[in-house]
Design an enzyme around this catalytic site. Structure first.
Site, PDB file in Angstrom:
ATOM      1  N   GLU A 170      -5.416  -1.220  -8.120  1.00 24.40           N
ATOM      2  CA  GLU A 170      -4.475  -0.268  -8.716  1.00 24.40           C
ATOM      3  C   GLU A 170      -3.307  -1.064  -9.313  1.00 24.40           C
ATOM      4  OE1 GLU A 170      -5.032   3.737  -5.969  1.00 24.40           O
ATOM      5  OE2 GLU A 170      -3.727   2.171  -5.216  1.00 24.40           O
TER       6      GLU A 170
ATOM      7  N   SER B  92       0.830  -1.209   0.000  1.00 29.94           N
ATOM      8  CA  SER B  92       0.000   0.000   0.000  1.00 29.94           C
ATOM      9  C   SER B  92       0.858   1.249   0.000  1.00 29.94           C
ATOM     10  CB  SER B  92      -0.851   0.091   1.266  1.00 29.94           C
ATOM     11  OG  SER B  92      -1.609  -1.036   1.450  1.00 29.94           O
TER      12      SER B  92
ATOM     13  N   ASN C 111      -4.804   6.445  -1.940  1.00 26.28           N
ATOM     14  CA  ASN C 111      -4.274   6.926  -0.667  1.00 26.28           C
ATOM     15  C   ASN C 111      -3.658   8.309  -0.769  1.00 26.28           C
ATOM     16  OD1 ASN C 111      -5.082   5.014   1.151  1.00 26.28           O
ATOM     17  ND2 ASN C 111      -3.388   3.648   0.671  1.00 26.28           N
TER      18      ASN C 111
ATOM     19  N   HIS D 269      -2.355  -3.606  -6.437  1.00 23.60           N
ATOM     20  CA  HIS D 269      -2.839  -3.195  -5.124  1.00 23.60           C
ATOM     21  C   HIS D 269      -4.345  -3.415  -5.001  1.00 23.60           C
ATOM     22  CE1 HIS D 269      -3.532   0.228  -2.032  1.00 23.60           C
ATOM     23  NE2 HIS D 269      -3.233  -0.888  -1.416  1.00 23.60           N
TER      24      HIS D 269
HETATM   25  P1  NAI Z   1      -1.348  -9.946   7.408  1.00 19.15           P
HETATM   26  O1  NAI Z   1      -0.494  -9.646   8.584  1.00 19.15           O
HETATM   27  O2  NAI Z   1      -2.780 -10.294   7.614  1.00 19.15           O
HETATM   28  O3  NAI Z   1      -0.675 -11.163   6.593  1.00 19.15           O
HETATM   29  C1  NAI Z   1       0.681 -11.225   6.246  1.00 19.15           C
HETATM   30  C2  NAI Z   1       1.061 -12.695   6.126  1.00 19.15           C
HETATM   31  O4  NAI Z   1       2.363 -12.768   5.559  1.00 19.15           O
HETATM   32  C3  NAI Z   1       1.125 -13.434   7.463  1.00 19.15           C
HETATM   33  O5  NAI Z   1       0.324 -14.590   7.377  1.00 19.15           O
HETATM   34  C4  NAI Z   1       2.604 -13.766   7.636  1.00 19.15           C
HETATM   35  O6  NAI Z   1       2.793 -15.001   8.285  1.00 19.15           O
HETATM   36  C5  NAI Z   1       3.061 -13.822   6.198  1.00 19.15           C
HETATM   37  N1  NAI Z   1       4.496 -13.607   6.004  1.00 19.15           N
HETATM   38  C6  NAI Z   1       5.283 -12.707   6.626  1.00 19.15           C
HETATM   39  N2  NAI Z   1       6.538 -12.781   6.125  1.00 19.15           N
HETATM   40  C7  NAI Z   1       6.521 -13.733   5.153  1.00 19.15           C
HETATM   41  C8  NAI Z   1       7.505 -14.263   4.269  1.00 19.15           C
HETATM   42  N3  NAI Z   1       8.753 -13.797   4.284  1.00 19.15           N
HETATM   43  N4  NAI Z   1       7.130 -15.224   3.406  1.00 19.15           N
HETATM   44  C9  NAI Z   1       5.864 -15.690   3.388  1.00 19.15           C
HETATM   45  N5  NAI Z   1       4.897 -15.237   4.224  1.00 19.15           N
HETATM   46  C10 NAI Z   1       5.221 -14.265   5.086  1.00 19.15           C
HETATM   47  O7  NAI Z   1      -1.165  -8.700   6.430  1.00 19.15           O
HETATM   48  P2  NAI Z   1      -2.215  -8.105   5.365  1.00 19.15           P
HETATM   49  O8  NAI Z   1      -3.115  -7.145   6.042  1.00 19.15           O
HETATM   50  O9  NAI Z   1      -2.792  -9.225   4.585  1.00 19.15           O
HETATM   51  O10 NAI Z   1      -1.240  -7.221   4.443  1.00 19.15           O
HETATM   52  C11 NAI Z   1      -0.344  -7.807   3.541  1.00 19.15           C
HETATM   53  C12 NAI Z   1       0.134  -6.763   2.548  1.00 19.15           C
HETATM   54  O11 NAI Z   1      -0.977  -6.190   1.873  1.00 19.15           O
HETATM   55  C13 NAI Z   1       0.911  -5.589   3.137  1.00 19.15           C
HETATM   56  O12 NAI Z   1       1.893  -5.208   2.198  1.00 19.15           O
HETATM   57  C14 NAI Z   1      -0.136  -4.512   3.262  1.00 19.15           C
HETATM   58  O13 NAI Z   1       0.404  -3.211   3.240  1.00 19.15           O
HETATM   59  C15 NAI Z   1      -0.955  -4.771   2.005  1.00 19.15           C
HETATM   60  N6  NAI Z   1      -2.350  -4.286   2.051  1.00 19.15           N
HETATM   61  C16 NAI Z   1      -3.109  -4.438   3.192  1.00 19.15           C
HETATM   62  C17 NAI Z   1      -4.417  -3.989   3.216  1.00 19.15           C
HETATM   63  C18 NAI Z   1      -5.253  -4.155   4.441  1.00 19.15           C
HETATM   64  O14 NAI Z   1      -6.270  -3.464   4.555  1.00 19.15           O
HETATM   65  N7  NAI Z   1      -4.896  -5.034   5.370  1.00 19.15           N
HETATM   66  C19 NAI Z   1      -5.033  -3.351   2.033  1.00 19.15           C
HETATM   67  C20 NAI Z   1      -4.179  -3.342   0.866  1.00 19.15           C
HETATM   68  C21 NAI Z   1      -2.874  -3.761   0.910  1.00 19.15           C
END
Ligand code: NAI
Length: 504
Positions: free
Chosen positions: A159, A126, A197, A147
């Protein structure tokens, strides 16, 4: 018909990260028909991710959006893949792990070794620079941003972010693929905040300004932005929902990325909430109190006497829609030449042009009550007024009476230049205009992003054209003069459009 540019269905998709976003994105790709390898460093996260997909597919079946067979085969296409599992026929990798550049680079570098050479590497980041991420990978031209918005299964906007070195053909493939996945793709350059954003910052920033200057309470700002501006949610309640820690961090990162441009300056009001741990809904308190179902504070509504006579002096510009309403309301309406004022039993009212009521009254040589811009004067349930300090109560009541006679509720703000809706819309248009000027995205894609991604009632550029870009530029110019701040400088793109209109 399938778009020839879209990723072929026989190419598999890898999703790295089985969290909130990764699981949602994996489901979208699987429902579209791809084999999906879901990867995560945590076994428990993989189990949770698959359970999230199962539950979401079950809901689709219960709502009649998918047959039980289709849901079962989509679920069967999602394969939990451990660190040494073979990954076959992969055409696209989507990374959705923690928001940390070094960790993302490491995960994508490792994945690039495991998949076919022609696979596209994409990131769901993001806030990080797609250009900077791509530069640290073996083939930057094969890297882009993809995105999604949360929840990825429901929100249509995606995006597609072009890094500095990204191959344009790859962007085309991602756009076509997102469309084939029944999403609404928009294209933009790798720039702080991408489209949504970035362009959305003033929605929060101008509300926080009004609160800082004590021009209105959060409940009044929210009511005016919803019921006069037509936004689905007010900015204060939306920040409470997003979480002040998250919203503040995004604002800070965009502000820093733009080298401290005052347009994006974070607010001390929000800093206080973060410092206090009043993060919004999730912590029980933010602008509002969520503990024990505490009721929201009432919005104070002004009342006033029904007007005996209304005079419309000249054209009302973006508030011209009020004329028909006044006539339909059966009021005693008279029309004369003039400078664009309404006169109600002698009291002057005008649409805000970005000057304070004090400055406007001085220029006019009589007290004037200002009213806010509405998305649609006929449909809006509320109007906001502002007056100069010391304006007599009967003058304010007379002005309120005009709008109560039209069936509106009336909120009084302090002497806030540009009131709430007008200054916010002007700044949204300005931000969108700068993004067009800088080649970040097209007009159409910016408007699609803001309606599809954050539910704005109309895209900012369409809104600007509807009220007149000259009006928007005037509001900004007056705000800029009133505050003496660069924050309100008018985008060169906007200035050029205004010149075209006045010369054409
Ligand atoms: P989350 O914390 O729910 O999930 C992240 C997952 O990645 C976890 O299950 C973790 O175990 C895993 N992980 C961490 N390091 C890893 C690695 N090296 N290899 C494989 N798996 C790994 O996070 P979320 O909210 O799903 O966000 C993920 C991405 O999406 C971030 O870049 C965030 O900025 C982006 N994003 C999030 C939004 C939201 O509203 N939560 C909206 C749009 C984008």
């Amino acid at each position: 018909m399938a778009d020839a540019h879209a990723l072929a269905l026989d190419r598999a998709v890898v999703v790295i990260g089985a969290g909130t976003m990764g699981a949602g994105i994996a489901e979208v790709a699987a429902v579209a028909g791809h084999r999906v390898y879901l990867c995560d460093t945590s076994e428990a996260a993989l189990d949770r991710g698959r359970a999230q997909i199962r539950a979401s597919l079950d809901r689709r079946v219960a709502k009649g959006k998918a047959s039980a067979e289709d849901a079962a085969s989509a679920f069967a296409r999602v394969i939990a893949a451990g660190p040494s599992a073979p990954l076959q026929g992969v055409g696209l990798v989507i990374e959705a792990i923690v928001e940390n550049l070094d960790i993302k680079v490491a995960a994508l570098t490792e994945m690039a070794r495991r998949v076919d050479d022609d696979a596209i590497l994409s990131t769901n980041t993001s806030s990080l620079s797609v250009t900077a991420l791509a530069a640290r990978l073996p083939a930057p031209e094969r890297v882009a941003g993809l995105h999604f918005f949360n929840p990825a299964t429901i929100l249509p906007l995606v995006e597609v972010v072009r890094g500095h070195a990204t191959d344009p053909a790859l962007v085309e493939t991602l756009v076509a693929t997102a469309r084939a996945w029944k999403k609404t793709p928009v294209m933009c350059q790798s720039t702080p905040g991408f489209i949504v954003n970035r362009v959305a910052r003033p929605f929060y920033g101008e509300a926080l300004r009004l609160l800082l200057e004590q021009q209105a309470t959060p409940e009044t700002v929210d009511a005016v932005m919803r019921e006069c501006g037509g936004f689905r949610m007010g900015p204060c309640e939306l920040m409470d929902l997003i979480g002040h820690d998250v919203n503040f961090a995004v604002t800070r990162s965009v502000w820093q990325a733009f080298f401290h441009d005052p347009r994006y300056q974070p607010s001390l009001v929000q800093q206080q909430l973060v410092d206090a741990g009043w993060l919004g809904r999730k912590s029980g308190r933010g602008f509002y109190d969520y503990r024990d179902d505490a009721p929201r504070p009432d919005v104070h509504d002004l009342q006033g006497p029904a007007p005996a006579r209304v005079r419309i002096e000249g054209a009302l510009g973006p508030a011209q829609g009020l004329v028909a309403l006044l006539e339909q309301a059966g009021l005693n309406v008279e029309k004369t030449e003039g400078a664009g004022l309404l006169r109600v039993d002698g009291v002057a009212l005008a649409l805000t042009d970005g000057r304070s009521a004090g400055a406007r009254s001085q220029a006019l040589g009589e007290p004037v009550v200002l009213f806010d811009l509405a998305l649609d004067y006929a449909a809006s349930k509320r109007i906001a007024l502002s007056v100069a300090e010391g304006t007599p109560a009967d003058v304010i009541a007379q002005a309120a009476g005009l709008f109560t006679a039209l069936g509106k509720q009336v909120s009084l703000l302090g002497d806030a230049a540009g009131l709430a809706v007008s200054r916010t819309v002007a700044m949204l248009v300005n931000e969108a205009a700068d993004a067009v000027q800088q080649g970040i995205a097209s007009e159409a894609d910016i408007d699609a992003a803001m309606t599809g991604g954050v539910n704005y009632p109309i895209g900012p550029l369409a809104w600007g054209r509807r009220v007149g870009l000259d009006y928007v530029a005037a509001v900004l110019t007056h705000l800029s003069q009133g505050y003496g701040e660069d924050r309100y400088r008018v985008s060169p793109w906007l200035q050029a459009r205004v010149r075209e209109v006045s010369h054409g």
